[in-house]
Design a protein around this motif. Structure first.
Motif, PDB file in Angstrom:
ATOM      1  N   HIS A  81       7.792 -12.561   0.335  1.00  0.00           N
ATOM      2  CA  HIS A  81       7.062 -11.518   1.046  1.00  0.00           C
ATOM      3  C   HIS A  81       6.241 -10.617   0.119  1.00  0.00           C
ATOM      4  O   HIS A  81       5.390  -9.886   0.591  1.00  0.00           O
ATOM      5  CB  HIS A  81       8.038 -10.629   1.839  1.00  0.00           C
ATOM      6  N   LEU A  82       6.532 -10.676  -1.173  1.00  0.00           N
ATOM      7  CA  LEU A  82       5.951  -9.710  -2.115  1.00  0.00           C
ATOM      8  C   LEU A  82       4.433  -9.818  -2.281  1.00  0.00           C
ATOM      9  O   LEU A  82       3.751  -8.789  -2.337  1.00  0.00           O
ATOM     10  CB  LEU A  82       6.654  -9.844  -3.467  1.00  0.00           C
ATOM     11  N   PRO A  83       3.852 -11.027  -2.387  1.00  0.00           N
ATOM     12  CA  PRO A  83       2.432 -11.117  -2.764  1.00  0.00           C
ATOM     13  C   PRO A  83       1.503 -10.303  -1.893  1.00  0.00           C
ATOM     14  O   PRO A  83       0.596  -9.628  -2.405  1.00  0.00           O
ATOM     15  CB  PRO A  83       2.128 -12.609  -2.635  1.00  0.00           C
ATOM     16  N   LEU A  84       1.697 -10.301  -0.585  1.00  0.00           N
ATOM     17  CA  LEU A  84       0.737  -9.614   0.277  1.00  0.00           C
ATOM     18  C   LEU A  84       0.686  -8.110   0.021  1.00  0.00           C
ATOM     19  O   LEU A  84      -0.393  -7.570  -0.277  1.00  0.00           O
ATOM     20  CB  LEU A  84       1.023  -9.921   1.748  1.00  0.00           C
ATOM     21  N   PRO A  85       1.835  -7.415   0.099  1.00  0.00           N
ATOM     22  CA  PRO A  85       1.744  -5.980  -0.206  1.00  0.00           C
ATOM     23  C   PRO A  85       1.265  -5.713  -1.622  1.00  0.00           C
ATOM     24  O   PRO A  85       0.513  -4.759  -1.856  1.00  0.00           O
ATOM     25  CB  PRO A  85       3.181  -5.463  -0.019  1.00  0.00           C
ATOM     26  N   ALA A  86       1.663  -6.568  -2.582  1.00  0.00           N
ATOM     27  CA  ALA A  86       1.224  -6.366  -3.966  1.00  0.00           C
ATOM     28  C   ALA A  86      -0.288  -6.477  -4.044  1.00  0.00           C
ATOM     29  O   ALA A  86      -0.957  -5.685  -4.715  1.00  0.00           O
ATOM     30  CB  ALA A  86       1.883  -7.385  -4.883  1.00  0.00           C
ATOM     31  N   LEU A  87      -0.838  -7.452  -3.328  1.00  0.00           N
ATOM     32  CA  LEU A  87      -2.284  -7.652  -3.354  1.00  0.00           C
ATOM     33  C   LEU A  87      -3.002  -6.462  -2.720  1.00  0.00           C
ATOM     34  O   LEU A  87      -3.949  -5.913  -3.282  1.00  0.00           O
ATOM     35  CB  LEU A  87      -2.634  -8.943  -2.615  1.00  0.00           C
ATOM     36  N   ILE A  88      -2.503  -6.032  -1.571  1.00  0.00           N
ATOM     37  CA  ILE A  88      -3.158  -4.920  -0.873  1.00  0.00           C
ATOM     38  C   ILE A  88      -3.127  -3.665  -1.736  1.00  0.00           C
ATOM     39  O   ILE A  88      -4.136  -2.981  -1.915  1.00  0.00           O
ATOM     40  CB  ILE A  88      -2.464  -4.653   0.477  1.00  0.00           C
ATOM     41  N   LEU A  89      -1.961  -3.396  -2.322  1.00  0.00           N
ATOM     42  CA  LEU A  89      -1.831  -2.208  -3.165  1.00  0.00           C
ATOM     43  C   LEU A  89      -2.659  -2.350  -4.428  1.00  0.00           C
ATOM     44  O   LEU A  89      -3.236  -1.384  -4.925  1.00  0.00           O
ATOM     45  CB  LEU A  89      -0.369  -2.006  -3.546  1.00  0.00           C
ATOM     46  N   GLY A  90      -2.706  -3.580  -4.941  1.00  0.00           N
ATOM     47  CA  GLY A  90      -3.399  -3.789  -6.213  1.00  0.00           C
ATOM     48  C   GLY A  90      -4.902  -3.739  -6.069  1.00  0.00           C
ATOM     49  O   GLY A  90      -5.602  -3.313  -6.982  1.00  0.00           O
ATOM     50  N   LEU A  91      -5.413  -4.170  -4.917  1.00  0.00           N
ATOM     51  CA  LEU A  91      -6.865  -4.280  -4.759  1.00  0.00           C
ATOM     52  C   LEU A  91      -7.577  -2.959  -4.994  1.00  0.00           C
ATOM     53  O   LEU A  91      -8.624  -2.923  -5.628  1.00  0.00           O
ATOM     54  CB  LEU A  91      -7.203  -4.803  -3.354  1.00  0.00           C
ATOM     55  N   GLY A  92      -6.984  -1.886  -4.483  1.00  0.00           N
ATOM     56  CA  GLY A  92      -7.636  -0.583  -4.616  1.00  0.00           C
ATOM     57  C   GLY A  92      -7.934  -0.258  -6.060  1.00  0.00           C
ATOM     58  O   GLY A  92      -9.074   0.060  -6.412  1.00  0.00           O
ATOM     59  N   SER A  93      -6.922  -0.375  -6.931  1.00  0.00           N
ATOM     60  CA  SER A  93      -7.170  -0.010  -8.323  1.00  0.00           C
ATOM     61  C   SER A  93      -7.870  -1.135  -9.092  1.00  0.00           C
ATOM     62  O   SER A  93      -8.419  -0.889 -10.151  1.00  0.00           O
ATOM     63  CB  SER A  93      -5.871   0.389  -9.016  1.00  0.00           C
ATOM     64  N   THR A  94      -7.871  -2.351  -8.524  1.00  0.00           N
ATOM     65  CA  THR A  94      -8.558  -3.434  -9.212  1.00  0.00           C
ATOM     66  C   THR A  94     -10.021  -3.083  -9.452  1.00  0.00           C
ATOM     67  O   THR A  94     -10.535  -3.236 -10.560  1.00  0.00           O
ATOM     68  CB  THR A  94      -8.498  -4.733  -8.376  1.00  0.00           C
TER      69      THR A  94
END
Lengths: 330, 726, 375
Positions: free
Chosen positions: A193-206
């Motif tokens: 389940h981790l990748p999706l929230p990690a991606l969403i959270l990460g995209l902003g600062s990416t």
């Protein structure tokens, strides 16, 4: 070196104290206290509570005393590792947020990792290939990434998932594992389940990290030491990675420490949307309900994490940058 | 260190011309695309470098010298691109390779860089990685081209560092570039470039960022290495003095073209291109002593965007033939002996000669500077001035020992004179200037300025309003013509600002005065409405001068006022300063590091070292009969201007570097570098600045010297006059 | 230097450029960023919506109507049998087998749509009464409705609500920026100008403020806004809370500029020219970083807009009956609801467009801000 470190450490401690006072004050700011809202809630659901009963409760939680006394009493507990009791959950604060803290940490770390794995290579590539098509495309994407708040991304993804996959994409666990004790199967479920929230959270600062990396590297690419390396016969990419990239990465090392708490606090809203079992939703509820010790503990922990993180990343920077370590140039 | 005696005498080079050349560049063209066209940055360059020879490329900024070097190595930065030409390099196997045909980042080109051609750059600070050790970068250079063990690479690096004269090479191998001084860094840079033993070294302005004594060390080292290894050097510089010191052959560039080439002696003594001649004659070194007006070249180097049609130089050329030079681009004309010039009148003997010209120059106007009356009371008196700074340095803000920039400096400036304040970087000359104008406060001592009524004004403790009126009488001209003008104001506003804020003039009177000032410095009325960004460096400096003169000052501090300018423009500004002095009776305090400029324009010279004056006297006296060992070393470090002279002269090469002003040596601050130091008095007792008569001082007032042995030492001077003019 | 041919157009141009001041140079450079210019126009359009929200609205955005709950967007048909005749179909309200409300368009019942139509009455600039609107349905018949973007749960027109939300969301940004700009420039300026203890103190304060995690701080403060405050009170409280953090960045920039400028030769020479301290600051220093400050400010605006949206989305920012993009998005919090009524996600579009436009515009501005940078 030592006096400097001592000075920095003292400053860090002072900042922590300030943050704890600020936290306490902010939570106490609204008129009334937890009991007031508790009474209001009871009234809303039809039951009543007499003033005497409320006073008894107040005394029980120490809410009748002046604020500085309450603060000092709480701090005395905190120093001993006891964060007090949550009034809303009627459990020790530690029990309420213990596992949530851990999960918050896991999600945030995964998000930071995602950010770097995406942003740094893209930043390097777009700087080296400045004015190329890829540069423009990524710059545009970066801008869009900056513009779209992560809770909106979360919302849209949730909608798409629900609409086309028919499932809820939120959460960190399948329903079967949500309340289960820790096991390897549960860890596996988490990893799934981790990748999706990690991606969403990460995209902003990416987007942000990418742009900073690109700008830093563009500055460094103009420095003559790269030409010197090429004039020695270094292959282009090897030279770029060894010299300018190495120098351009230094500022990021200094952000290693505080980016994590930053992501943690940024994750609060996303966690609410995605229904993640992290501290975000708890913090939100406790703030609304004026659950003093619970909210206080969470904000304090985030603050302390920031301060400690900044301190550690400064140390790291000293360790890796000889210019700082060896006393700087004129 | 070896003297220059191993240099092959330039005149005999035809006979010894090597049969084969190492590098032949033919028709090299590098362009840059701009909106609406193509700029020809290099427009067909031919260069030939013979084995074991030094070829110097010389030209003013923007002529394409550095791009030539980068193009040869196929390292042109985008958006520049090499569009044509041949670059033939004779490999170690004797076969010529055309580098222009190789993939610039391919394997073969990479194996040439570093192994067959080494390169060194102007700024050793930024040309070395700030986060890698010297050893790391050297070892990398070795491993890229040879299969050797790490240990062997390290040993070879140490040997090489030792070879370039870096003390304690094993320790320095693990140092970072910022831990070394400028001279050390350039040595390390050279070691790095030569560690694989390339037969060709390309040096791009390698000494421009260095002080003159350090420059002399590096030039000596390069000569020595060339003699030892038999390598060739392609040396790029803007400094004709360095050319005279180093070159076997010279290539003169202008706007991306080679305008003249040939053996150094021929180019210097019989220049056939008007640009070469003008370049030589506008150099203050050429004129030698003070008093002569320099022959400046009109205008500045044009922007490539506005490249003139026909001969690119015709619009600045005094000898241009109307109808020819402004229409047709000349081809190079061979003049024999490898000498050629790209000029329509190259084969005509020039009306004006190059360096040695025995005939008195008709065009050279002799200006008699107003006699500085020794009896006139000084306009400015500095008494035991000290300026110290507390400092915290670096990221960690560690407290360091205070910087003692100026220590007990005493000096008197006479009315109407030009007093030169000369010294290497860090000697405190600029600090002194800033303190006189009170943008810095002195730590101790006093500065006093003579008022109109003859009374002395104590400048050190002036309150706001009095300071304002003092600053109307003493003005300043800054070094950097770019940062010293507010880019957001028009010329009229900039020049008028002092008049306006001091309430001297307003309305139409203000406009008239500003217009008059602007005309006075050689600009036109139409320039008044323009902003600084529309002007070249020289023109900006004129604006700065107009601003300084707007309030009718008595004294002007020129802080390196010409050192950021190209030599031809520098001559214009020096002439302007001199004219204005004659016209307005100004007093100049002329702060500079360039000895030739100081010698040209100053009546008296004060030589500074480590925050104090070591020698003070009439310019001629100081230059011809220095009494302080430092002055003597400084003078002999300056490059000669005549290539024929370099073989025979005596040189004092200073060891080490200028001391750190935070940790000055005891006693005489110069004693650790002085070959005459006695080890007792010099170490313990700081010498006072006293007048010391010498045998040579024929009627002139004696030099004031801060040396215990000034009366007994015999010191070499540079010769009095340039060849031919005495 | 010589310019003989006055007729030469390129020379004419060069001469005009030579006499061009900072703002003209900035404008020239800015114009070259096509995207930034386009975004500037978009921002202008947004603010004209702010100024004339009533004109752009179709109907009163506050009056609920249980009859009209959750109507899907009505599509405008521009042509009728090949002739220009914009119209929408009337929506018919039915309950299906599961007793769920469904709306179906009835192609037979056409409602004419007209521009500059008459609608509810409003006052231009709060003074001149008028009832003209950009778009509307002819006549105010109760059966004739125009819901360009559908309605919300309480049956209010989403398009009109979004138009009014623009007003709140974009002015919160403006006021917030003004606040943080004042604070930032003042404190940053003092810090850079005086240095020493003052500087140290201000720097410490900034450090501490920045080390408090932003979002929890906002949440805490926003939660502390009393429930019984009026819409206006809450509006200003939220504005202040948002600008509490962003001033630190501006202060940092201003201080840095001050420190760097102090060492510039042209500032030193202004001092030598006899300029007073005030004149040095306002005639020399401020103009040289004003354009930069404007650019930074433009880049701060989208952050403010996002912050307001996020807070309101959580229910901690503006509260109904106030309308902002965040308030509207609150209705989209529940995924199940959104799945059935996806038009409730529409308010995300102006958020993204506005923030993008501000970012591109600010970026172009920043690049053009210093036309004297020596490349």
């Amino acid at each position: 070196m030592l006096p400097y470190l001592a000075r920095r450490l003292m400053l860090a401690v002072m900042t922590c104290v300030f943050i704890s006072i600020a936290t306490f004050t902010i939570i106490q700011l609204p008129p009334g206290d937890y009991i007031t809202s508790y009474v209001a809630n009871m009234a809303a659901s039809g039951s009543t509570m007499t003033n005497q009963e409320a006073e008894v409760l107040r005394r029980q939680y120490g809410l009748d005393e002046p604020m500085p006394v309450q603060y000092l009493r709480w701090m005395a507990l905190v120093v001993q590792g006891d964060f007090g009791r949550s009034m809303e959950w009627n459990r020790p604060v530690y029990d309420v947020i213990g596992e949530r803290m851990l999960l918050t940490f896991v999600v945030s770390a995964a998000a930071v990792l995602t950010t770097w794995l995406l942003a740094l290579p893209i930043g390097i590539y777009t700087a080296v290939r400045q004015h190329s098509v890829a540069d423009y495309v990524f710059t545009l994407l970066g801008f869009i990434g900056l513009a779209v708040p992560s809770f909106l991304i979360a919302l849209v993804l949730m909608y798409l998932g629900f609409r086309y996959l028919g499932t809820s994409v939120g959460g960190l666990f399948s329903p079967a594992y949500a309340e289960a004790p820790w096991s390897w199967a549960r860890v596996g479920d988490l990893a799934w389940h981790l990748p999706l929230p990690a991606l969403i959270l990460g995209l902003g600062s990416t987007a942000q990290v990418m742009r900073v990396m690109r700008a830093n590297l563009l500055d460094e690419l103009r420095k003559p030491y790269l030409v010197t390396a090429l004039a020695r016969g270094m292959p282009m990419w090897r030279a770029i990675l060894k010299y300018p990239v190495r120098v351009a990465l230094n500022p990021f090392v200094s952000t290693v420490g505080y980016i994590l708490p930053y992501v943690v606090s940024g994750s609060v809203i996303v966690s609410l949307v995605l229904g993640l079992p992290t501290v975000g939703p708890v913090l939100f509820k406790s703030l609304v309900a004026q659950d003093l010790f619970l909210a206080g503990t969470i904000v304090l922990m985030l603050g302390v994490l920031t301060v400690v993180g900044t301190f550690l990343s400064d140390l790291l920077l000293i360790a890796i940058d000889p210019r700082i370590r060896l006393g700087g140039s004129r | 260190m070896h003297g220059p005696d191993r240099v092959i005498p330039a005149m005999s080079m035809d006979a010894e011309r090597p049969a084969e050349s190492l590098l032949r560049v033919k028709g090299l063209r590098t362009h840059i695309d701009v909106p609406g066209g193509v700029l020809r940055v290099l427009d067909g360059i031919d260069i030939e470098v013979g084995c074991a020879r030094t070829v110097c490329i010389v030209g003013e900024s923007g002529c394409g010298k550095s791009i030539t070097a980068r193009s040869i190595l196929r390292l042109v930065p985008s958006p520049l691109r090499m569009v044509g030409g041949e670059i033939l390099l004779r490999g170690r196997d004797g076969v010529e390779v055309d580098m222009a045909r190789l993939d610039p980042y391919g394997k073969q080109m990479r194996s040439i860089r570093g192994r067959d051609i080494g390169m060194i750059f102007q700024e050793p600070m930024t040309a070395l990685s700030p986060v890698h050790t010297i050893g790391n970068q050297m070892a990398e250079a070795i491993h890229l081209h040879e299969k050797v063990s790490r240990k062997e690479a390290r040993e070879r690096s140490i040997q090489m560092l030792h070879r370039v004269g870096l003390p304690k090479p094993a320790e320095r191998l693990d140092a970072y570039s910022f831990q070394l001084s400028g001279g050390m860094r350039q040595r390390a840079m050279i070691a790095m470039a030569l560690v694989c033993g390339p037969p060709l070294l390309i040096a791009d302005e390698p000494t421009t960022a260095l002080d003159v004594t350090t420059q002399a060390q590096i030039l000596d080292l390069m000569r020595e290495l060339r003699a030892d290894t038999g390598m060739s050097i392609l040396f790029i510089t803007h400094d004709l003095g360095v050319v005279a010191e180093m070159a076997d052959e010279v290539v003169v560039m202008y706007l991306g073209l080679v305008v003249e080439r040939g053996p150094v002696a021929q180019v210097f003594h019989d220049p056939r291109h008007p640009y070469t001649r003008a370049l030589l004659r506008s150099n203050p070194r050429h004129g030698g002593g003070a008093g002569r007006r320099l022959e400046a070249i009109a205008g500045g180097v044009p922007d490539l965007l506005n490249r003139p049609i026909g001969c690119p130089f015709h619009n600045r050329c005094a000898e241009a033939i109307p109808g020819t030079c402004d229409r047709l681009d000349p081809e190079p004309v061979a003049l024999g002996g490898g000498h050629s010039a790209r000029c329509w009148i190259a084969d005509r003997p020039p009306a004006l000669a190059g360096v040695p010209s025995t005939a008195p120059r008709a065009a050279a106007q002799i200006i008699v500077s107003p006699p500085v009356s020794a009896t006139a009371p000084p306009i400015l008196e500095i008494d035991r001035l000290s300026i110290h700074f507390a400092q915290r340095r670096g990221f960690l803000r560690r407290a360091m020992a205070p910087v003692r920039a100026v220590n007990a400096l005493s000096l008197a400036v006479l009315p109407g004179e030009t007093l030169g304040l000369v010294g290497e970087s860090g000697c405190g000359k600029t600090t002194t200037g800033r303190c006189i104008i009170r943008t810095l406060d002195p730590t101790g001592g006093s500065i006093r300025f003579r008022q109109d009524d003859g009374s002395m004004l104590d400048v050190t403790h002036l309150p706001g309003s009095a300071l304002k009126s003092y600053r109307r009488q003493v003005r300043m001209i800054f070094q950097d013509p770019y940062s010293s003008l507010d880019p957001r104001m028009t010329v009229a506003d900039i020049v008028g600002e002092p008049l306006k804020v001091n309430g001297i003039a307003k309305g139409s009177e203000l406009q008239d005065r500003v217009a008059a000032l602007v005309r006075q410095v050689g600009l036109r009325d139409e320039h008044l409405r323009r902003y600084p960004h529309a002007f070249s460096g020289g023109e900006r400096q004129r604006i700065g001068i107009a601003r300084a003169l707007s309030v009718n000052p008595k004294m002007v501090i020129c802080d390196e006022a010409v050192s950021a300018l190209d030599v031809s423009v520098q001559a214009q500004i020096l002439n302007l300063l001199r004219d204005l002095q004659d016209e307005l009776g100004l007093t100049y305090l002329f702060i500079a590091h360039d000895l030739s400029v100081v010698r040209h324009i100053c009546d008296r010279v004060a030589v500074m070292y480590a925050g104090g004056i070591v020698e003070l006297g009439e310019t001629r006296q100081v230059f011809e009969a220095p009494r302080h060992p430092y002055t003597s070393a400084l003078l002999s470090a300056a490059p000669v201007f005549d290539p024929q002279e370099r073989a025979g002269r005596q040189r004092v090469i200073l060891a080490g570097e200028v001391p750190d002003p935070a940790h000055l040596p005891s006693g005489c601050p110069f004693h650790p570098r002085c070959q005459h130091a006695d080890g007792a008095q010099c170490t313990n007792e700081a010498p006072a600045l006293l007048p010391r008569a010498t045998a040579q001082s024929d009627g002139m007032p004696p030099n004031w010297t801060a040396c215990h042995y000034a009366n007994t030492l015999t010191l070499p001077a540079i010769d009095g006059q340039p060849p031919g003019s005495s | 230097m010589s310019d003989p041919a006055a007729a030469d157009p390129s020379l004419e141009k060069a001469r005009a450029l030579a006499a061009a001041g900072q703002w003209r140079l900035t404008w020239r450079r800015f114009r070259r960023h096509r995207l930034a210019v386009v975004c500037g126009v978009v921002i202008l359009m947004f603010y004209s919506v702010v100024a004339f929200a009533e004109f752009f609205a179709v109907s009163d955005a506050t009056r609920p109507s249980a009859q009209l709950s959750l109507i899907p967007p009505q599509e405008i048909h521009w042509f009728d049998n090949g002739a220009w005749s914009p119209h929408v179909y009337r929506v018919v309200r039915k309950r299906d087998a599961n007793m769920q409300l469904v709306y179906t368009p009835d192609p037979a019942a056409k409602i004419q749509v007209s521009f500059f139509a008459r609608g509810f009455e409003w006052r231009l600039f709060g003074v001149f009464p008028t009832d003209r609107h950009l778009i509307g349905v002819s006549g105010a018949d109760a059966g004739k409705t125009l819901f360009l973007l559908g309605t919300d749960v309480q049956g209010r027109d989403l398009w009109s609500r979004m138009v009014f939300a623009t007003r709140a969301s974009l002015t919160v940004g403006l006021i917030g920026v003004t606040l943080s700009l004042t604070l930032g420039v003042l404190l940053g300026g003092i810090s850079g100008l005086y240095g020493g203890v003052v500087d140290d103190t201000i720097q410490r304060v900034i450090e501490v403020v920045r080390s408090v995690p932003t979002i929890p701080l906002w949440m805490g403060l926003a939660a502390a806004v009393p429930r019984d405050w009026s819409v206006t009170q809450v509006y200003f409280a939220i504005t202040i809370i948002i600008s509490l953090v962003s001033w630190t960045e501006l202060a940092r920039v201003v201080r840095g500029r001050f420190l760097a400028l102090r060492e510039e030769d042209f500032i030193v020479s202004a001092e030598l020219d006899g300029c007073s301290k005030l004149r040095i600051i306002f005639a020399h220093m401020v103009p040289s970083f004003l354009s930069h400050i404007i650019a930074v400010t433009t880049l701060t605006l989208p952050v403010m807009v996002l912050s307001e949206t996020a807070l309101s989305f959580l229910g901690l920012g503006l509260r109904p009956p106030a309308i902002s993009w965040g308030v509207l998005l609150q209705a989209a919090q529940n995924v199940q609801a959104v799945a059935i009524t996806p038009w409730l996600l529409f308010p995300a579009v102006p958020v993204i467009v506005a923030v993008l436009a501000f970012n591109f515009f600010g970026d172009g501005l920043r690049d053009a801000a210093d036309p004297y940078a020596r490349a």
